[in-house]
Write an enzyme that holds these catalytic residues in place. Structure first.
Site, PDB file in Angstrom:
ATOM      1  N   ASN A 148      36.039  44.563  28.953  1.00 15.38           N
ATOM      2  CA  ASN A 148      35.789  43.588  30.016  1.00 15.38           C
ATOM      3  C   ASN A 148      36.252  44.255  31.312  1.00 15.38           C
ATOM      4  O   ASN A 148      37.455  44.494  31.497  1.00 15.38           O
ATOM      5  CB  ASN A 148      36.622  42.347  29.723  1.00 15.38           C
ATOM      6  N   ASN A 195      33.078  35.810  39.510  1.00 16.84           N
ATOM      7  CA  ASN A 195      32.128  36.300  38.514  1.00 16.84           C
ATOM      8  C   ASN A 195      31.198  37.332  39.156  1.00 16.84           C
ATOM      9  O   ASN A 195      31.118  37.444  40.380  1.00 16.84           O
ATOM     10  CB  ASN A 195      31.295  35.146  37.944  1.00 16.84           C
ATOM     11  N   CYS A 219      40.173  33.929  34.211  1.00 17.73           N
ATOM     12  CA  CYS A 219      39.681  35.028  33.382  1.00 17.73           C
ATOM     13  C   CYS A 219      40.891  35.690  32.726  1.00 17.73           C
ATOM     14  O   CYS A 219      41.730  36.261  33.414  1.00 17.73           O
ATOM     15  CB  CYS A 219      38.922  36.036  34.242  1.00 17.73           C
ATOM     16  N   GLY A 220      40.996  35.578  31.407  1.00 16.41           N
ATOM     17  CA  GLY A 220      42.162  36.089  30.694  1.00 16.41           C
ATOM     18  C   GLY A 220      42.298  37.593  30.737  1.00 16.41           C
ATOM     19  O   GLY A 220      43.367  38.135  31.060  1.00 16.41           O
ATOM     20  N   ASN A 221      41.223  38.301  30.406  1.00 12.06           N
ATOM     21  CA  ASN A 221      41.282  39.765  30.475  1.00 12.06           C
ATOM     22  C   ASN A 221      41.452  40.234  31.912  1.00 12.06           C
ATOM     23  O   ASN A 221      42.121  41.237  32.180  1.00 12.06           O
ATOM     24  CB  ASN A 221      40.024  40.383  29.866  1.00 12.06           C
ATOM     25  N   ASN A 259      31.132  28.671  28.741  1.00  5.35           N
ATOM     26  CA  ASN A 259      31.069  29.931  28.012  1.00  5.35           C
ATOM     27  C   ASN A 259      30.817  29.603  26.547  1.00  5.35           C
ATOM     28  O   ASN A 259      31.277  28.584  26.034  1.00  5.35           O
ATOM     29  CB  ASN A 259      32.387  30.685  28.175  1.00  5.35           C
ATOM     30  N   CYS A 318      36.103  38.633  26.090  1.00  4.51           N
ATOM     31  CA  CYS A 318      36.413  37.536  27.016  1.00  4.51           C
ATOM     32  C   CYS A 318      37.775  36.984  26.626  1.00  4.51           C
ATOM     33  O   CYS A 318      37.940  36.440  25.532  1.00  4.51           O
ATOM     34  CB  CYS A 318      35.348  36.445  26.936  1.00  4.51           C
ATOM     35  N   THR A 371      39.772  34.404  27.864  1.00  3.87           N
ATOM     36  CA  THR A 371      39.867  32.964  27.638  1.00  3.87           C
ATOM     37  C   THR A 371      39.038  32.558  26.431  1.00  3.87           C
ATOM     38  O   THR A 371      39.359  31.586  25.739  1.00  3.87           O
ATOM     39  CB  THR A 371      39.414  32.165  28.885  1.00  3.87           C
TER      40      THR A 371
END
Length: 258
Positions: free
Chosen positions: A13, A65, A74-76, A169, A197, A199
């Site tokens: 990612n 985005n 966005c976790g990553n 998502n 992804c 999250t």
């Protein structure tokens, strides 16, 4: 004007990172952000992240985005931003920062970043899926034959057909063993499958626990771009102390005319 940028990736990612502590970046120019993320005409990334000053914390995260619009958590990206902050010398081995969904804490050691995600209280179980918000909205659905599954086609159909223009998502999951799952994700805003992804895998891990597919409080996820693990606690149906852990790596630094 030349813009200095940094490229980071977490399990495939990838993100354009900009040090915006001096407020040099035009956050309203969605076309420029989309251009920077474009893989043919720009730098190429799943998203763009600004590191900004935040009072009483190490920094603030502002995430866009690849379509140029500011988005949910966005976790990553958050994990990569922690690695970016370390790269800049802002932090050493831990961080506290604000994002669109609130306060996050993280630690970094030997290239692995562990990021605390938001608590999850509301989980909607559907006939063949689970819907929950882990900082971004996620539909989680178990399938068979995930390796050959038409993720982009089915993801787009569900993203618009079930959740409308605002969308969600879409995560497709296949169980490997009692604590491990494979996950592939169609991301709104990217409008395509991404290699990972954060999250999304967090949502998948919690959904698998909620539906009894695993009883473990640590879940291992295989994404196309690499392996991640999610730990959590459950009390009174609330998932708390949720931590997403995996690698976050510096790719390159450059300049681009904007």
């Amino acid at each position: 004007m030349k813009l200095t940028f940094y490229k980071f990736q977490g399990t495939g990612n990838d993100f354009v990172m900009v040090d915006n502590r001096q407020n040099i970046f035009d956050k309203e120019n969605t076309e420029r952000i989309a251009f920077l993320c474009d893989r043919r005409f720009g730098i190429g990334a799943d998203g763009l992240i600004l590191l900004e000053n935040e009072k009483d914390l190490d920094f603030k995260m502002v995430y866009f985005n690849s379509d140029g619009n500011e988005s949910t958590m966005c976790g990553n990206g958050g994990r990569c931003l922690v690695a970016f902050a370390k790269h800049l010398g802002i932090i050493i081995d831990s961080a506290s920062f604000n994002a669109i969904d609130g306060l996050h804490k993280a630690s970094i050691k030997e290239g692995l970043v562990s990021l605390q995600m938001k608590d999850v209280e509301e989980i909607k179980e559907k006939p063949n899926a689970v819907f929950l918000d882990t900082g971004s909205p996620h539909h989680v659905q178990m399938v068979t034959g995930l390796e050959d599954y038409q993720v982009k086609k089915e993801g787009a159909r569900l993203r618009y057909g079930v959740y409308g223009e605002k969308g969600s998502n879409i995560n497709f999951v296949e169980q490997i063993d009692a604590t491990s799952f494979s996950v592939r994700t169609y991301e709104r805003g990217v409008e395509d499958e991404t290699l990972s992804c954060g999250t999304g895998v967090t949502a998948a891990a919690i959904a698998m626990h909620k539906t009894g597919k695993t009883t473990n409080s640590e879940v291992f996820i295989k994404a196309l771009g690499g392996d991640l693990n999610i730990k959590f606690e459950v009390n009174d149906k609330v998932y708390s102390n949720v931590f997403l852990t995996g690698p976050a790596k510096f790719v390159f630094k450059g300049e681009i005319d904007v």
